[in-house]
Scaffold this motif. Sequence first.
Motif, PDB file in Angstrom:
ATOM      1  N   ILE A   1       0.842  -1.077  -0.002  1.00  0.00           N
ATOM      2  CA  ILE A   1      -0.060  -0.211   0.067  1.00  0.00           C
ATOM      3  C   ILE A   1       0.992   1.132  -0.052  1.00  0.00           C
ATOM      4  O   ILE A   1       1.847   1.392   0.810  1.00  0.00           O
ATOM      5  CB  ILE A   1      -0.930   0.000   1.346  1.00  0.00           C
ATOM      6  N   VAL A   2       0.733   2.182  -0.966  1.00  0.00           N
ATOM      7  CA  VAL A   2       1.184   3.354  -0.949  1.00  0.00           C
ATOM      8  C   VAL A   2       0.370   4.714  -0.569  1.00  0.00           C
ATOM      9  O   VAL A   2      -0.611   4.585  -1.184  1.00  0.00           O
ATOM     10  CB  VAL A   2       2.011   3.664  -2.294  1.00  0.00           C
ATOM     11  N   ILE A   3       0.764   5.500   0.234  1.00  0.00           N
ATOM     12  CA  ILE A   3       0.019   6.831   0.558  1.00  0.00           C
ATOM     13  C   ILE A   3       0.737   7.941  -0.192  1.00  0.00           C
ATOM     14  O   ILE A   3       2.150   8.005   0.498  1.00  0.00           O
ATOM     15  CB  ILE A   3      -0.510   6.902   1.883  1.00  0.00           C
ATOM     16  N   SER A   4       0.385   8.705  -0.938  1.00  0.00           N
ATOM     17  CA  SER A   4       1.251   9.847  -1.402  1.00  0.00           C
ATOM     18  C   SER A   4       0.536  11.245  -1.279  1.00  0.00           C
ATOM     19  O   SER A   4      -0.784  11.138  -1.382  1.00  0.00           O
ATOM     20  CB  SER A   4       1.816   9.480  -2.778  1.00  0.00           C
ATOM     21  N   LYS A   5       1.388  12.114  -1.247  1.00  0.00           N
ATOM     22  CA  LYS A   5       0.803  13.671  -1.233  1.00  0.00           C
ATOM     23  C   LYS A   5       1.626  14.495  -2.097  1.00  0.00           C
ATOM     24  O   LYS A   5       3.102  14.595  -1.399  1.00  0.00           O
ATOM     25  CB  LYS A   5       0.486  14.011  -0.028  1.00  0.00           C
ATOM     26  N   GLU A   6       1.380  15.220  -2.887  1.00  0.00           N
ATOM     27  CA  GLU A   6       2.054  16.350  -3.622  1.00  0.00           C
ATOM     28  C   GLU A   6       3.482  15.674  -3.884  1.00  0.00           C
ATOM     29  O   GLU A   6       4.305  16.441  -3.902  1.00  0.00           O
ATOM     30  CB  GLU A   6       2.217  17.451  -2.353  1.00  0.00           C
ATOM     31  N   GLY A   7       3.490  14.723  -4.647  1.00  0.00           N
ATOM     32  CA  GLY A   7       4.431  14.040  -5.522  1.00  0.00           C
ATOM     33  C   GLY A   7       5.393  13.748  -4.762  1.00  0.00           C
ATOM     34  O   GLY A   7       6.681  13.378  -4.881  1.00  0.00           O
ATOM     35  N   ARG A   8       5.111  12.913  -3.350  1.00  0.00           N
ATOM     36  CA  ARG A   8       6.018  12.309  -2.387  1.00  0.00           C
ATOM     37  C   ARG A   8       5.513  11.403  -1.620  1.00  0.00           C
ATOM     38  O   ARG A   8       4.225  11.496  -1.208  1.00  0.00           O
ATOM     39  CB  ARG A   8       6.930  13.211  -1.633  1.00  0.00           C
ATOM     40  N   THR A   9       5.823  10.096  -1.268  1.00  0.00           N
ATOM     41  CA  THR A   9       5.265   9.201  -0.580  1.00  0.00           C
ATOM     42  C   THR A   9       5.292   9.620   0.903  1.00  0.00           C
ATOM     43  O   THR A   9       6.197  10.275   1.390  1.00  0.00           O
ATOM     44  CB  THR A   9       5.973   7.866  -0.611  1.00  0.00           C
ATOM     45  N   ILE A  10       4.307   9.384   1.455  1.00  0.00           N
ATOM     46  CA  ILE A  10       4.027   9.804   3.013  1.00  0.00           C
ATOM     47  C   ILE A  10       3.929   8.710   3.864  1.00  0.00           C
ATOM     48  O   ILE A  10       4.119   8.700   4.910  1.00  0.00           O
ATOM     49  CB  ILE A  10       3.149  11.003   3.361  1.00  0.00           C
ATOM     50  N   GLY A  11       3.542   7.542   3.511  1.00  0.00           N
ATOM     51  CA  GLY A  11       3.281   6.159   3.992  1.00  0.00           C
ATOM     52  C   GLY A  11       3.335   4.819   3.124  1.00  0.00           C
ATOM     53  O   GLY A  11       2.669   4.984   2.235  1.00  0.00           O
ATOM     54  N   LEU A  12       4.406   3.980   3.400  1.00  0.00           N
ATOM     55  CA  LEU A  12       4.305   2.943   2.456  1.00  0.00           C
ATOM     56  C   LEU A  12       4.333   1.584   3.654  1.00  0.00           C
ATOM     57  O   LEU A  12       4.918   1.463   4.550  1.00  0.00           O
ATOM     58  CB  LEU A  12       5.815   2.779   2.109  1.00  0.00           C
ATOM     59  N   GLY A  13       3.483   0.760   2.999  1.00  0.00           N
ATOM     60  CA  GLY A  13       3.272  -0.243   3.810  1.00  0.00           C
ATOM     61  C   GLY A  13       3.688  -1.745   2.747  1.00  0.00           C
ATOM     62  O   GLY A  13       3.009  -1.758   1.865  1.00  0.00           O
ATOM     63  N   ALA A  14       4.515  -2.755   3.332  1.00  0.00           N
ATOM     64  CA  ALA A  14       4.965  -3.432   2.186  1.00  0.00           C
ATOM     65  C   ALA A  14       5.433  -4.978   2.906  1.00  0.00           C
ATOM     66  O   ALA A  14       5.749  -4.823   4.115  1.00  0.00           O
ATOM     67  CB  ALA A  14       6.289  -3.153   1.591  1.00  0.00           C
ATOM     68  N   GLY A  15       5.160  -5.787   2.091  1.00  0.00           N
ATOM     69  CA  GLY A  15       5.504  -7.050   2.360  1.00  0.00           C
ATOM     70  C   GLY A  15       4.813  -7.805   3.521  1.00  0.00           C
ATOM     71  O   GLY A  15       5.298  -8.748   4.245  1.00  0.00           O
TER      72      GLY A  15
END
Length: 525
Positions: free
Chosen positions: A428-442
């Motif tokens: 899951i990727v959460i982004s805002k204004e051209g940058r990631t702010i939260g990443l959930g992986a694996g």
Amino acid sequence: MTSAKKCALVSVYDKKGLNILAKSLIDSDYTILSTGGTRSYLEENGIKSLDISEYTGQKELFSGRLKTLHPKVFGGILYDRKDPTHQDEKNNSDFLTIDLVVVNFYPFEKEAVEKKLSPSDAIHFIDIGGPSLLRAAAKNWQYCLSIIDPKDYEDVIEQIKKPTIDNDFSIKLATKVFQKVSQYDTLIANYFGSQTKDSSVSNPLPDSINLQLQKKRTLKYGENPHQIAAVYEPMSASSCKLQFSQHQGQDLSYNNYLDLESGIQLIRDLNPNPSLVILKHTNPCGVSYRKSNVIELFNQAFESDPISAFGGIIITNQEIDGETAQHISKTFFECIASPSFTSEALEIFKKKKRLRILTVADLNKKPATTISQSLKSSLDHYLVQTSPFGVIPMSEWKTVSEKKTPFEKKEELLFAMTVAKHLKSNAIVISKEGRTIGLGAGQMSRIDACQIAIDKAKKNAAGIDGSVMASDAFFPFRDCLDLAAQNGICAVVQPGGSKKDSDSIAACNEHRISMEFSNYRYFKH
């Protein structure tokens, strides 16, 4: 291996070092048999040789296609010197004992593959006699020395000075011959395979795959210290190889190579936008793009997850300047890759002697648009699949919610989905204004990946409200959508395809958030 009557057959395309070897053969009482171009070269250097056609009594035929394939040549190479029957047959025949064969091949790759010749033109650079001569000599390694590599001439010169040639040396050269002949045949087979209808997009996985790899360097260890590892690269010079130069730091580790591959693939998917990614264990932990300068790219990628960034690697498609180098130097990183560095940046990084600094030539390259293969070992098999090049454009998405996604949010979703493609599943990727702010992986469950991404996003200075969310695969339940809405996420993109897609769509409609179906899944294991 012992020498009887000394005779050497010499027929080479690459004549580097040949005059020195040939003079040493003459000094060691060898008669030299040679073919047209080689014989002319030897004569120009004052070295006498016997023309192969004069020896066999058969002139060259078919524009030189047939000149060495003759019983007087192969008999002299192949007969077993200790077999009485072979000896009788040899004594009743009029041919010389050939003790040494020096051959290298027409440059098929350089002249045919790299110049993209048609099959009808390429055949003129397929060597027939050369591989046959060397295979015969290598087969009879106990009595005949087979030499294909000019790099071995110096050792050969030392060996022929001895009363007997060392068996281990002969086996070593024979091994090299079989390897080189195999590589040559594989190169030709791969070329012809690429020219057939079966090589089209309709059949990207052929019935057989020929790999020829050469060790480039031995690594300190593998994924873990108790594992041994090395880097191998394709033998073919025309194969795509990543070009990079290392300015400083320790040698690249096994894990560095894996991280670099993941990061470069992501950067290429984001090209031509200015982009920067920080990775750890092949997963992005911070990504930023479309910023006016590289220091802003770094700061925003770093703020995505500053804890995970520690000990990671940085890859960007922008030049790194001195100011950015100062900021980067405040945190420990393993490796930094960029198309270029200013002299000021390199001076700053010199203070961190273990830090690996790489200039990568084609970081601004777009991802391949032709079908390629990825290969992984699995038990005693290999799994081969087509590589997922690029990211499906927004024009192929479908809005499935009642609320439409504004164009600027769609662009943000495209960025988020591009990052999600390069995270380990579930992602899951959460982004805002051209940058990631939260990443959930694996994560084993998607809701856990979603919760991790949201928890990280809440800590980001940009704030989670008004952000967007991308999922690498469909939502099996509506729980992730409910959680996203509760935390201020306003738009979502996912592949779709679940039996319960209607529940996810209903959740979006209830919460008044928009959702796009991309129709493409991006699992990564």
